[in-house]
Motif scaffolding. Structure first.
Motif, short mmCIF file in Angstrom:
data_model
loop_
_atom_site.label_atom_id
_atom_site.label_comp_id
_atom_site.label_asym_id
_atom_site.label_seq_id
_atom_site.Cartn_x
_atom_site.Cartn_y
_atom_site.Cartn_z
N PRO A 150 0.82 -1.22 0.00
CA PRO A 150 0.00 0.00 0.00
C PRO A 150 0.85 1.27 0.00
O PRO A 150 1.86 1.35 0.71
N GLU A 151 0.44 2.25 -0.81
CA GLU A 151 1.15 3.52 -0.86
C GLU A 151 0.17 4.67 -1.05
O GLU A 151 -0.84 4.54 -1.73
N GLN A 152 0.45 5.79 -0.43
CA GLN A 152 -0.39 6.97 -0.57
C GLN A 152 -0.15 7.58 -1.94
O GLN A 152 0.98 7.80 -2.35
N VAL A 153 -1.26 7.87 -2.66
CA VAL A 153 -1.12 8.41 -4.01
C VAL A 153 -1.65 9.83 -4.14
O VAL A 153 -1.31 10.54 -5.09
N ALA A 154 -2.48 10.26 -3.20
CA ALA A 154 -3.04 11.61 -3.31
C ALA A 154 -3.61 12.04 -1.97
O ALA A 154 -4.01 11.22 -1.14
N GLU A 155 -3.63 13.36 -1.79
CA GLU A 155 -4.27 13.97 -0.63
C GLU A 155 -5.13 15.12 -1.14
O GLU A 155 -4.63 16.03 -1.81
N VAL A 156 -6.42 15.05 -0.86
CA VAL A 156 -7.39 16.00 -1.39
C VAL A 156 -7.96 16.82 -0.24
O VAL A 156 -8.39 16.28 0.78
N ARG A 157 -7.95 18.12 -0.41
CA ARG A 157 -8.51 19.00 0.61
C ARG A 157 -10.01 18.81 0.72
O ARG A 157 -10.72 18.74 -0.27
N GLY A 158 -10.53 18.72 1.95
CA GLY A 158 -11.96 18.58 2.19
C GLY A 158 -12.35 17.15 2.54
O GLY A 158 -11.53 16.22 2.49
N ARG A 159 -13.61 16.98 2.91
CA ARG A 159 -14.18 15.66 3.21
C ARG A 159 -14.84 15.13 1.95
O ARG A 159 -15.73 15.77 1.39
N CYS A 160 -14.40 13.95 1.50
CA CYS A 160 -14.89 13.39 0.24
C CYS A 160 -15.70 12.13 0.49
O CYS A 160 -15.51 11.42 1.48
N SER A 161 -16.58 11.85 -0.44
CA SER A 161 -17.37 10.63 -0.44
C SER A 161 -17.56 10.20 -1.88
O SER A 161 -17.05 10.82 -2.81
N GLY A 162 -18.34 9.13 -2.08
CA GLY A 162 -18.60 8.66 -3.44
C GLY A 162 -17.37 8.02 -4.06
O GLY A 162 -16.59 7.33 -3.39
N GLY A 163 -17.18 8.25 -5.33
CA GLY A 163 -16.09 7.66 -6.09
C GLY A 163 -16.58 7.07 -7.39
O GLY A 163 -17.26 6.04 -7.39
N VAL A 164 -16.30 7.74 -8.51
CA VAL A 164 -16.72 7.30 -9.84
C VAL A 164 -15.55 7.47 -10.79
O VAL A 164 -14.95 8.55 -10.85
N TRP A 165 -15.23 6.44 -11.57
CA TRP A 165 -14.14 6.52 -12.53
C TRP A 165 -14.62 7.18 -13.81
O TRP A 165 -15.70 6.87 -14.32
N LEU A 166 -13.80 8.09 -14.34
CA LEU A 166 -14.18 8.89 -15.51
C LEU A 166 -13.54 8.42 -16.81
O LEU A 166 -13.86 8.94 -17.87
N ASP A 167 -12.61 7.45 -16.73
CA ASP A 167 -11.94 6.97 -17.94
C ASP A 167 -11.75 5.47 -17.83
O ASP A 167 -12.12 4.85 -16.84
#
Length: 383
Positions: A150-167
């Protein structure tokens, strides 16, 4: 396009089926927790053969009800177990003759004030991602498919939910994000650029705009927003990169039932109006299936098979909707709902208007354009 079962139907027998049923990105496999009481184990379904069949993947110890499961395209099943407070360990399970093989991957720690959840299966079928939601920051982890665990790939500001792939490559991910006390807005996260975040949905400044499903082939987006009626969510649809506004069909609004989309028909290249959308309908009488196409302007309501793992299913490119079910008599079943014969097939139309194409010689990168806004160039990250 596939989705997970949120709850599980128990019609068709006295057995109680545990919740959670996830279908792999290629539709070939699925996984869920099976068993009863304290004797739970991982069960893998094979869906791409002449008949579906299930393979149990038990280990020496039973699994906890809250275990995180995600099937990969090669038939292995990722499992995440909460072992100590906020710490989760991840492994890959696979059948080895009469036994179950287990490949340990490593551990991830959830944020102090949040939780750790698995994102939907990555379109590449190899990688798996987890999302840790904290008070002010959301962390994305690659938990399977990396070189060193396991490795961290991103850190996004704010509280997130959901998750949908666009490509289709597993690079662009849409998340529903809330900054502070502001409204929820869907944003696009570029995992190949360290989590660079750009706006995706901005119907009005005050509206809560969430992305529920996306089909990369056609660009069809299924949206939930309270923009038409503040305080009351409506289902709508739009097209990725389009200059046209989101539309909210009245036929998707039922006064006495909740309507939740769970699958989109793939393969309709540049024809979003012709994509079939499967919807789960929940009311006091139970759960059943709705099917709808933007061009049809009406929703058809269909009876679900007994024991449907409610909220799970997948479309084939030729328009058949396949629904998994489990009953005491048929513990692993797959029902097919064909398109009604009296439903006319729409004629192809001109592709929807989209943003400007890249200049000659410019590498094409799948970048979403915010709906109901002009195309933006040289955008700066939003988080």
């Amino acid at each position: 396009m596939t989705a997970c079962a949120i709850e599980t139907a128990a019609e068709g027998g006295d057995a109680v089926w545990p919740t959670g049923f996830t279908i792999a990105a290629n539709g070939a496999y699925a996984a869920r927790l099976a068993g009863s009481g304290d004797a739970l184990y991982v069960e893998r379904w094979t869906l791409d053969g002449p008949e579906p069949y299930a393979v149990p993947l038990p280990l020496s110890q039973p699994e906890e009800p809250g275990a995180l499961l995600l099937p990969l395209a090669d038939g292995r099943v990722l499992i995440g177990r909460r072992v100590d407070g906020r710490r989760y360990t991840f492994s890959l399970l696979y059948p080895t003759g009469p036994e179950t093989g287990e490949l340990l991957l490593g551990a991830v720690e959830a944020p102090p004030s949040g939780e750790l959840v698995l994102l939907p299966p990555s379109p590449d079928g190899i990688c798996a991602y987890a999302m840790g939601v904290g008070e002010d920051t959301t962390t994305l982890w690659l938990v399977a498919g990396g070189a060193f665990g396991p490795e961290q790939v991103a850190e996004v500001r704010g509280r997130c939910s959901g998750g949908v792939w666009l490509d289709r490559t597993g690079r662009m991910l849409a998340l529903d994000r809330r900054l502070g006390d502001g409204p929820v807005k869907a944003v696009a996260v570029d995992l190949e650029r360290g989590g660079e975040t750009t706006p995706l949905l901005q119907i009005t400044e005050e509206s809560h705009d969430r992305l529920l499903l996306a089909d990369p082939d056609s660009g069809l987006l299924i949206i939930r927003s309270d923009a038409p009626s503040p305080g009351h969510d409506r289902l709508g649809w739009g097209v990725l990169g389009s200059l046209l506004p989101v539309r909210f069909p009245e036929c998707l609004r039922l006064d006495d039932a909740a309507v939740t989309p769970f699958a989109v028909q793939p393969g309709q290249v540049l024809m979003p109006e012709h994509c079939g959308v499967a919807l789960r309908i929940d009311a006091a009488a139970g759960s059943w299936v709705g099917t709808w196409r933007p061009s049809a302007r009406r929703m058809r309501q269909r009876a679900a098979p007994a024991g449907w793992l409610a909220g799970a299913g997948l479309w084939t490119a030729d328009g058949a909707l396949r629904l998994p079910y489990a009953t005491a008599g048929t513990p692993c079943g797959l029902a097919t709902l064909e398109e009604p014969a009296d439903l006319p097939v729409p004629e192809p139309e001109a592709p929807p208007e989209r943003g400007p194409a890249p200049a000659a010689g410019t590498p094409r990168i799948c970048r979403p354009v915010p709906l109901q806004q002009a195309p933006l160039t040289d955008r700066k990250p939003a988080g």
